[in-house]
Structures are given as C-alpha cells and as structure tokens.
Write a protein that holds these residues in place. Sequence first.
Motif, PDB file in Angstrom:
ATOM      1  N   PRO A   1       1.339   0.270  33.288  1.00 41.36           N
ATOM      2  CA  PRO A   1       1.237   0.882  34.559  1.00 41.36           C
ATOM      3  C   PRO A   1       2.724   1.041  35.204  1.00 41.36           C
ATOM      4  CG  PRO A   1      -0.299  -0.924  34.388  1.00 41.36           C
ATOM      5  CD  PRO A   1       0.547  -0.890  32.967  1.00 41.36           C
ATOM      6  N   TYR A   2       3.577   0.119  34.968  1.00 42.71           N
ATOM      7  CA  TYR A   2       4.941   0.349  35.530  1.00 42.71           C
ATOM      8  C   TYR A   2       5.500   1.497  35.102  1.00 42.71           C
ATOM      9  CZ  TYR A   2       9.764  -1.135  36.454  1.00 42.71           C
ATOM     10  OH  TYR A   2      11.179  -1.203  37.028  1.00 42.71           O
ATOM     11  N   VAL A   3       5.599   1.878  33.868  1.00 43.83           N
ATOM     12  CA  VAL A   3       6.076   2.943  33.378  1.00 43.83           C
ATOM     13  C   VAL A   3       5.345   4.315  33.727  1.00 43.83           C
ATOM     14  CG1 VAL A   3       6.913   4.151  31.306  1.00 43.83           C
ATOM     15  CG2 VAL A   3       6.869   1.789  31.300  1.00 43.83           C
ATOM     16  N   ILE A   4       3.999   4.222  33.641  1.00 46.06           N
ATOM     17  CA  ILE A   4       3.248   5.470  34.084  1.00 46.06           C
ATOM     18  C   ILE A   4       3.403   5.739  35.626  1.00 46.06           C
ATOM     19  CG2 ILE A   4       0.821   6.277  34.635  1.00 46.06           C
ATOM     20  CD1 ILE A   4      -0.093   4.588  32.158  1.00 46.06           C
ATOM     21  N   GLY A   5       3.777   4.953  36.572  1.00 40.84           N
ATOM     22  CA  GLY A   5       3.820   5.013  37.752  1.00 40.84           C
ATOM     23  C   GLY A   5       5.167   5.815  38.218  1.00 40.84           C
TER      24      GLY A   5
ATOM     25  N   GLY B   1      10.653  -6.183  36.150  1.00 39.98           N
ATOM     26  CA  GLY B   1      11.118  -7.341  36.211  1.00 39.98           C
ATOM     27  C   GLY B   1      12.624  -7.623  36.617  1.00 39.98           C
ATOM     28  N   GLY B   2      13.421  -6.395  36.478  1.00 42.23           N
ATOM     29  CA  GLY B   2      14.723  -6.466  36.812  1.00 42.23           C
ATOM     30  C   GLY B   2      15.621  -6.901  35.568  1.00 42.23           C
ATOM     31  N   ASP B   3      16.979  -7.340  36.159  1.00 38.60           N
ATOM     32  CA  ASP B   3      17.863  -7.604  34.934  1.00 38.60           C
ATOM     33  C   ASP B   3      17.506  -8.893  34.213  1.00 38.60           C
ATOM     34  OD1 ASP B   3      19.187  -5.383  35.611  1.00 38.60           O
ATOM     35  OD2 ASP B   3      20.910  -6.189  36.506  1.00 38.60           O
ATOM     36  N   GLN B   4      16.887  -9.921  34.974  1.00 34.89           N
ATOM     37  CA  GLN B   4      16.569 -10.952  34.438  1.00 34.89           C
ATOM     38  C   GLN B   4      15.285 -10.768  33.216  1.00 34.89           C
ATOM     39  OE1 GLN B   4      13.930 -13.685  36.743  1.00 34.89           O
ATOM     40  NE2 GLN B   4      13.422 -12.154  38.083  1.00 34.89           N
ATOM     41  N   ALA B   5      14.727  -9.717  33.473  1.00 33.06           N
ATOM     42  CA  ALA B   5      13.776  -9.384  32.230  1.00 33.06           C
ATOM     43  C   ALA B   5      14.402  -9.162  30.902  1.00 33.06           C
ATOM     44  CB  ALA B   5      12.717  -8.290  32.667  1.00 33.06           C
ATOM     45  N   ILE B   6      15.971  -8.839  31.013  1.00 34.41           N
ATOM     46  CA  ILE B   6      16.659  -8.256  29.659  1.00 34.41           C
ATOM     47  C   ILE B   6      16.697  -9.395  28.802  1.00 34.41           C
ATOM     48  CG2 ILE B   6      18.678  -7.559  28.987  1.00 34.41           C
ATOM     49  CD1 ILE B   6      19.147  -6.312  31.470  1.00 34.41           C
ATOM     50  N   ARG B   7      16.676 -10.719  29.170  1.00 34.95           N
ATOM     51  CA  ARG B   7      16.625 -11.782  28.437  1.00 34.95           C
ATOM     52  C   ARG B   7      15.256 -12.625  28.295  1.00 34.95           C
ATOM     53  NH1 ARG B   7      21.717 -13.478  26.595  1.00 34.95           N
ATOM     54  NH2 ARG B   7      23.540 -12.282  27.580  1.00 34.95           N
ATOM     55  N   LYS B   8      14.647 -12.832  29.400  1.00 35.84           N
ATOM     56  CA  LYS B   8      13.284 -13.443  29.346  1.00 35.84           C
ATOM     57  C   LYS B   8      12.107 -12.679  30.021  1.00 35.84           C
ATOM     58  CE  LYS B   8      15.678 -18.024  29.961  1.00 35.84           C
ATOM     59  NZ  LYS B   8      15.817 -19.098  30.798  1.00 35.84           N
ATOM     60  N   ALA B   9      11.162 -12.764  29.503  1.00 37.13           N
ATOM     61  CA  ALA B   9      10.084 -11.845  29.805  1.00 37.13           C
ATOM     62  C   ALA B   9       9.733 -12.352  31.225  1.00 37.13           C
ATOM     63  CB  ALA B   9       8.679 -12.099  29.070  1.00 37.13           C
ATOM     64  N   VAL B  10       9.206 -11.420  32.256  1.00 42.44           N
ATOM     65  CA  VAL B  10       8.881 -11.678  33.464  1.00 42.44           C
ATOM     66  C   VAL B  10       7.232 -11.443  33.855  1.00 42.44           C
ATOM     67  CG1 VAL B  10       8.995 -10.947  35.964  1.00 42.44           C
ATOM     68  CG2 VAL B  10      10.939 -11.027  34.485  1.00 42.44           C
ATOM     69  N   GLU B  11       6.787 -12.479  33.790  1.00 48.96           N
ATOM     70  CA  GLU B  11       5.169 -12.230  33.952  1.00 48.96           C
ATOM     71  C   GLU B  11       4.614 -11.409  34.749  1.00 48.96           C
ATOM     72  OE1 GLU B  11       1.286 -15.374  34.224  1.00 48.96           O
ATOM     73  OE2 GLU B  11       3.315 -16.226  34.413  1.00 48.96           O
ATOM     74  N   SER B  12       3.703 -10.564  34.140  1.00 50.16           N
ATOM     75  CA  SER B  12       2.876  -9.414  35.049  1.00 50.16           C
ATOM     76  C   SER B  12       3.975  -8.349  35.827  1.00 50.16           C
ATOM     77  CB  SER B  12       2.137 -10.025  36.234  1.00 50.16           C
ATOM     78  OG  SER B  12       1.205 -10.961  35.683  1.00 50.16           O
ATOM     79  N   ALA B  13       5.118  -8.366  35.410  1.00 50.10           N
ATOM     80  CA  ALA B  13       6.214  -7.197  35.958  1.00 50.10           C
ATOM     81  C   ALA B  13       5.598  -5.817  35.807  1.00 50.10           C
ATOM     82  CB  ALA B  13       7.452  -7.707  35.742  1.00 50.10           C
ATOM     83  N   GLU B  14       5.028  -5.611  34.525  1.00 51.02           N
ATOM     84  CA  GLU B  14       4.897  -4.377  34.198  1.00 51.02           C
ATOM     85  C   GLU B  14       3.339  -3.725  34.625  1.00 51.02           C
ATOM     86  OE1 GLU B  14       2.582  -4.539  29.853  1.00 51.02           O
ATOM     87  OE2 GLU B  14       4.644  -5.054  29.954  1.00 51.02           O
ATOM     88  N   ASP B  15       2.525  -4.501  35.447  1.00 54.77           N
ATOM     89  CA  ASP B  15       1.261  -4.242  35.808  1.00 54.77           C
ATOM     90  C   ASP B  15       1.388  -3.696  37.301  1.00 54.77           C
ATOM     91  OD1 ASP B  15       0.253  -5.543  33.648  1.00 54.77           O
ATOM     92  OD2 ASP B  15       0.106  -7.609  34.445  1.00 54.77           O
ATOM     93  N   ASP B  16       2.613  -3.379  37.838  1.00 59.47           N
ATOM     94  CA  ASP B  16       2.496  -2.858  39.260  1.00 59.47           C
ATOM     95  C   ASP B  16       3.196  -1.482  38.954  1.00 59.47           C
ATOM     96  OD1 ASP B  16       3.086  -1.930  41.736  1.00 59.47           O
ATOM     97  OD2 ASP B  16       4.061  -4.038  42.280  1.00 59.47           O
ATOM     98  N   GLU B  17       2.086  -0.437  39.301  1.00 62.13           N
ATOM     99  CA  GLU B  17       2.392   1.102  39.169  1.00 62.13           C
ATOM    100  C   GLU B  17       3.228   1.337  39.989  1.00 62.13           C
ATOM    101  OE1 GLU B  17      -0.249   5.193  38.712  1.00 62.13           O
ATOM    102  OE2 GLU B  17      -0.897   3.128  37.686  1.00 62.13           O
TER     103      GLU B  17
END
Length: 269
Positions: free
Chosen positions: A141-145, A97-113
């Motif tokens: 998925p994001y981390v596994i990828g 989700g990039g830097d904006q995810a440091i403060r606020k959750a970014v929806e579905s960002a972690e699902d892209d492998e």
Amino acid sequence: MNSITESSSPYNNLEKLSVQELLEGIHNEDKKVLPAVEKTMPEIEKLVTELVPRIKKGGRLFYVGAGTSGRLGILDASEIPPTYGVGYDLIIGIIAGGDQAIRKAVESAEDDENLSWQELQKYNITEWDTVVGIAASGRTPYVIGAVKNAREQGILTACITSNPGSALAKNVDIPIEVIVGPEFVTGSTRMKSGTAQKIILNMITTTLMIQIGRVKGNRMVNMQLTNEKLVERGTRMIVEELGFSEEKARRLLLMHGSVQKVLEESGKG
C-alpha cells in the motif's frame, strides 16, 4: 491475483540439505535473474529515455519502497553523488518507516497508502520529477499510494515488481515486471527479486548519468575525492588523458576537485 513471489519454492526439506546442496540450489535460482531482466529491457529503455530530459530540466528521481525494496532504492540513490559528483537531492530514496527502517523493520509502516505521498510532498515534488515504486509483491500500500497520487498529478511514474498484473503495475505509466519465479526460500524476496531490483536500478542510474554527461570515455571523471584510492584513480585518469607527470596530475586534481574540471582547464573537457 496469483502471487508468484509467494509461491512455494521448488526445493523442499531445506534443513536436510548439505551446505553444497544449498549453495548450488541458490546459485541455480540466481541464474534465472538475468534472463528475466533481459525481458524487461524495452520498459527500462522507455523509462530512461523519458527520464533524461526531465532531469536536464531540473527534475529529480524518487524511489519509493518498503523493506528490502526500500533499502535497495536508498542504496542506489546514496551511491550516485560520490560516484558521479551530483547533488544528494537529484536521486532520492524514500522508505516506509523512515531512516530507522534502513537497519530495522518498522512494524506496519508499509500498510499506510497515504503516508508516502505526504512524504513526497515535503520535497515540493513537481511535474518534472519521476517516481519509481519498488515492491516485489506489487501490492504494498505504501508504494501504491506514492505512484497513484503522483500519476494523478501528472508526474511520470514507473515501478519494479516481480509479480505480473499487480495493483502497483496498474497504477504507473511504465511497469517493469521482472518475473524471476518463486524464491529458494518461499517468500524471501530479498533473494532473486532483490537481485533483479538491484540490477535494474544500476542500469537506470548508470545510463542516466552517462546521458547527462557525468562520464567521459568510460571514466567516472566527476567522482568525489572522498578517499586516497579515489585520488589515485583520478590521478591515473589525468596522466593517461593529458600525459602529465603523476605529481602534476595529483596536484591539479586536488586543486580543482575533479578530473572533469582538470580536463576542462586543459581544454579537453
């Protein structure tokens, strides 16, 4: 796969407990973290041992995570330059989700492998770099990828996870599986799992910095002088090491920019 991090808390009816009971319960669960970390010491040692020569050859350390795990990686990476005087491009934290995810959750960002590898490639990643995936669940998925693609390119990979035998662990060279058990609030891995991650990240980077010569004795002699407290700390180090007056020590510190440089100029670096 049995997900310990999603298993039901051993505590129930939390809303009916008193403040004291809640605090004691959380504290009792936290006591399980250090023994769990201790069991992973051989894997942590293996990672740092392989990491040191890579860093000395110009390699970098990348942390890749989502949510709490990603934030903790960024936290660790961001604290190393001011503490040890290295560049901000030596240890790099990447979060879904990039830097904006440091403060606020970014929806579905972690699902892209595939996205994490695309982001790693922006850094011109090489064989001397190291990628550490951080995910309490071990199935993000994001981390596994990130680690999967890095490993295919011959890049050293490791992970920090709180579930045994996860997909993440199967896709790295050095799996660090820190099994802290179910969380006090079911599934809230910002608690014990996050605490374990923070401890391990501290161990990795602190040992690394010492091994590459950024500490003398037990002092942070390469710290950046970003505030008055650190200038005073550096001045005391020089006074204790060289016997100079406080005035002279401070003047030399501000002139040269670090304790290490003052010691080198004085022949004791």
